[in-house]
Design a protein around this motif. Structure first.
Motif, PDB file in Angstrom:
ATOM      1  N   TYR A 101       0.832  -1.180  -0.196  1.00 14.30           N
ATOM      2  CA  TYR A 101      -0.246   0.002  -0.065  1.00 14.30           C
ATOM      3  C   TYR A 101       0.798   1.170  -0.094  1.00 14.30           C
ATOM      4  O   TYR A 101       1.866   1.427   0.835  1.00 14.30           O
ATOM      5  CB  TYR A 101      -1.042   0.009   1.419  1.00 14.30           C
ATOM      6  N   SER A 102       0.558   2.219  -0.719  1.00 13.82           N
ATOM      7  CA  SER A 102       1.517   3.488  -0.810  1.00 13.82           C
ATOM      8  C   SER A 102       0.422   4.594  -0.227  1.00 13.82           C
ATOM      9  O   SER A 102      -0.606   4.652  -0.422  1.00 13.82           O
ATOM     10  CB  SER A 102       1.742   3.870  -2.287  1.00 13.82           C
ATOM     11  N   ASP A 103       1.304   5.297   0.660  1.00 12.33           N
ATOM     12  CA  ASP A 103       0.672   6.509   1.401  1.00 12.33           C
ATOM     13  C   ASP A 103       1.161   7.964   0.623  1.00 12.33           C
ATOM     14  O   ASP A 103       0.947   8.936   1.300  1.00 12.33           O
ATOM     15  CB  ASP A 103       0.798   6.461   2.576  1.00 12.33           C
ATOM     16  N   ARG A 104       1.947   7.753  -0.516  1.00  8.85           N
ATOM     17  CA  ARG A 104       2.464   8.704  -1.283  1.00  8.85           C
ATOM     18  C   ARG A 104       1.574   8.946  -2.724  1.00  8.85           C
ATOM     19  O   ARG A 104       1.371   8.162  -3.335  1.00  8.85           O
ATOM     20  CB  ARG A 104       3.678   8.616  -1.345  1.00  8.85           C
ATOM     21  N   VAL A 105       1.224  10.235  -3.023  1.00  7.18           N
ATOM     22  CA  VAL A 105       1.075  10.437  -4.418  1.00  7.18           C
ATOM     23  C   VAL A 105       1.643  11.627  -5.171  1.00  7.18           C
ATOM     24  O   VAL A 105       2.407  12.261  -4.450  1.00  7.18           O
ATOM     25  CB  VAL A 105      -0.506  10.923  -4.188  1.00  7.18           C
ATOM     26  N   GLY A 106       1.733  11.567  -6.413  1.00  9.47           N
ATOM     27  CA  GLY A 106       2.370  12.582  -7.476  1.00  9.47           C
ATOM     28  C   GLY A 106       3.925  11.923  -7.345  1.00  9.47           C
ATOM     29  O   GLY A 106       4.317  10.936  -6.788  1.00  9.47           O
ATOM     30  N   ARG A 107       4.552  12.790  -8.072  1.00  8.72           N
ATOM     31  CA  ARG A 107       5.875  12.593  -8.238  1.00  8.72           C
ATOM     32  C   ARG A 107       6.892  13.597  -8.238  1.00  8.72           C
ATOM     33  O   ARG A 107       6.538  14.691  -8.417  1.00  8.72           O
ATOM     34  CB  ARG A 107       6.011  11.908  -9.835  1.00  8.72           C
ATOM     35  N   GLY A 108       8.282  13.382  -7.974  1.00  7.60           N
ATOM     36  CA  GLY A 108       9.316  14.419  -7.620  1.00  7.60           C
ATOM     37  C   GLY A 108       8.856  15.414  -6.681  1.00  7.60           C
ATOM     38  O   GLY A 108       8.468  15.150  -5.544  1.00  7.60           O
ATOM     39  N   GLU A 109       9.036  16.843  -6.892  1.00 11.59           N
ATOM     40  CA  GLU A 109       8.708  17.646  -5.972  1.00 11.59           C
ATOM     41  C   GLU A 109       7.238  17.903  -5.484  1.00 11.59           C
ATOM     42  O   GLU A 109       7.072  18.447  -4.643  1.00 11.59           O
ATOM     43  CB  GLU A 109       9.255  19.216  -6.534  1.00 11.59           C
ATOM     44  N   GLU A 110       6.489  17.521  -6.490  1.00 10.73           N
ATOM     45  CA  GLU A 110       4.946  17.431  -6.475  1.00 10.73           C
ATOM     46  C   GLU A 110       4.547  16.159  -5.430  1.00 10.73           C
ATOM     47  O   GLU A 110       3.161  16.135  -5.045  1.00 10.73           O
ATOM     48  CB  GLU A 110       4.072  17.288  -7.555  1.00 10.73           C
ATOM     49  N   GLN A 111       5.313  15.566  -5.033  1.00  8.63           N
ATOM     50  CA  GLN A 111       4.786  14.152  -4.166  1.00  8.63           C
ATOM     51  C   GLN A 111       4.626  14.707  -2.763  1.00  8.63           C
ATOM     52  O   GLN A 111       4.995  15.585  -2.256  1.00  8.63           O
ATOM     53  CB  GLN A 111       5.941  13.419  -4.069  1.00  8.63           C
ATOM     54  N   GLN A 112       3.426  14.053  -2.445  1.00  8.61           N
ATOM     55  CA  GLN A 112       2.749  14.315  -0.896  1.00  8.61           C
ATOM     56  C   GLN A 112       2.253  13.110  -0.256  1.00  8.61           C
ATOM     57  O   GLN A 112       2.075  12.133  -0.813  1.00  8.61           O
ATOM     58  CB  GLN A 112       1.462  15.454  -0.925  1.00  8.61           C
ATOM     59  N   THR A 113       2.650  13.198   0.957  1.00 12.07           N
ATOM     60  CA  THR A 113       2.198  12.036   1.960  1.00 12.07           C
ATOM     61  C   THR A 113       0.870  12.341   2.486  1.00 12.07           C
ATOM     62  O   THR A 113       0.390  13.330   2.703  1.00 12.07           O
ATOM     63  CB  THR A 113       2.981  11.857   2.752  1.00 12.07           C
ATOM     64  N   LEU A 114      -0.025  11.213   2.158  1.00 12.79           N
ATOM     65  CA  LEU A 114      -1.413  10.999   2.585  1.00 12.79           C
ATOM     66  C   LEU A 114      -1.595  10.725   3.848  1.00 12.79           C
ATOM     67  O   LEU A 114      -0.953   9.967   4.358  1.00 12.79           O
ATOM     68  CB  LEU A 114      -2.339  10.287   1.859  1.00 12.79           C
ATOM     69  N   PRO A 115      -2.648  11.276   4.678  1.00 15.07           N
ATOM     70  CA  PRO A 115      -2.766  10.772   6.072  1.00 15.07           C
ATOM     71  C   PRO A 115      -3.071   9.038   6.118  1.00 15.07           C
ATOM     72  O   PRO A 115      -3.641   8.501   4.933  1.00 15.07           O
ATOM     73  CB  PRO A 115      -4.055  11.632   6.546  1.00 15.07           C
ATOM     74  N   PRO A 116      -2.679   8.611   7.309  1.00 15.68           N
ATOM     75  CA  PRO A 116      -3.251   7.025   7.287  1.00 15.68           C
ATOM     76  C   PRO A 116      -4.327   6.858   6.759  1.00 15.68           C
ATOM     77  O   PRO A 116      -5.466   7.251   7.283  1.00 15.68           O
ATOM     78  CB  PRO A 116      -2.723   6.756   8.657  1.00 15.68           C
ATOM     79  N   GLY A 117      -4.647   5.855   5.967  1.00 16.23           N
ATOM     80  CA  GLY A 117      -5.917   5.377   5.544  1.00 16.23           C
ATOM     81  C   GLY A 117      -6.409   4.093   6.128  1.00 16.23           C
ATOM     82  O   GLY A 117      -5.806   3.636   7.004  1.00 16.23           O
ATOM     83  N   PRO A 118      -7.445   3.463   5.439  1.00 18.43           N
ATOM     84  CA  PRO A 118      -7.767   2.286   6.236  1.00 18.43           C
ATOM     85  C   PRO A 118      -6.755   1.333   5.796  1.00 18.43           C
ATOM     86  O   PRO A 118      -6.168   1.183   4.633  1.00 18.43           O
ATOM     87  CB  PRO A 118      -9.085   1.902   5.574  1.00 18.43           C
ATOM     88  N   PRO A 119      -6.688   0.121   6.835  1.00 19.69           N
ATOM     89  CA  PRO A 119      -5.494  -0.905   6.579  1.00 19.69           C
ATOM     90  C   PRO A 119      -6.138  -1.716   5.505  1.00 19.69           C
ATOM     91  O   PRO A 119      -7.329  -1.830   5.525  1.00 19.69           O
ATOM     92  CB  PRO A 119      -5.435  -1.424   7.929  1.00 19.69           C
TER      93      PRO A 119
END
Length: 145
Positions: A49-67
């Motif tokens: 499961y990935s908690d990151r979206v975007g690529r490079g400098e635009e990458q951001q970490t999402l808050p913990p989602g459902p397991p």
């Protein structure tokens, strides 16, 4: 000219011969330890499961989602073949090992589900590796590739 077209290239032949020799050495060492020599588990895939979206400098970490849950994993992967088992190690539910009854079903599942989404999170799916140490009887509990 021969090197450009890939015929009679002594450098490439030397590189390939070295790679084959290393693979053969690994297989011999694995046979000596009682393992069949293939690092991949026969019919097990690793799903992360990935908690990151975007690529490079635009990458951001999402808050913990459902397991990840066994039911959600089975719903996502059942259409590619008969599932023998689903293991979700740890408490966070961020990864899973899915074991199919055949290697062909595993290959199809990997090709079809890698970088797709589940519960709004991106999945990274690859072959599971055979455990290197410790619990030698349990295949696929190593780190995913």
């Amino acid at each position: 000219k021969d090197r450009f077209y890939g015929t009679t290239d002594p450098v490439a032949e030397k590189m390939l011969a070295g790679q084959k020799a290393r693979q053969e050495k690994r297989r011999e060492e694995a046979k000596a330890r009682g393992i069949d020599g293939d690092e991949r588990a026969v019919a097990t895939l690793y799903c992360r499961y990935s908690d990151r979206v975007g690529r490079g400098e635009e990458q951001q970490t999402l808050p913990p989602g459902p397991p990840l849950t066994e039911a959600a994993v089975r719903d996502k992967f059942y259409s590619y073949g008969e599932i023998a088992s689903v293991r979700i190690p740890g408490r966070e539910g961020q990864a899973a090992f899915i074991e199919y009854t055949t290697g062909d079903a595993t290959e199809l599942a990997i090709a079809s589900t890698n970088r797709t989404t589940l519960n709004g999170r991106q999945l990274y799916v690859s072959w599971a590796r055979v455990a290197k140490r410790g619990n030698e009887g349990a295949q696929g509990q190593g780190i995913g590739a």
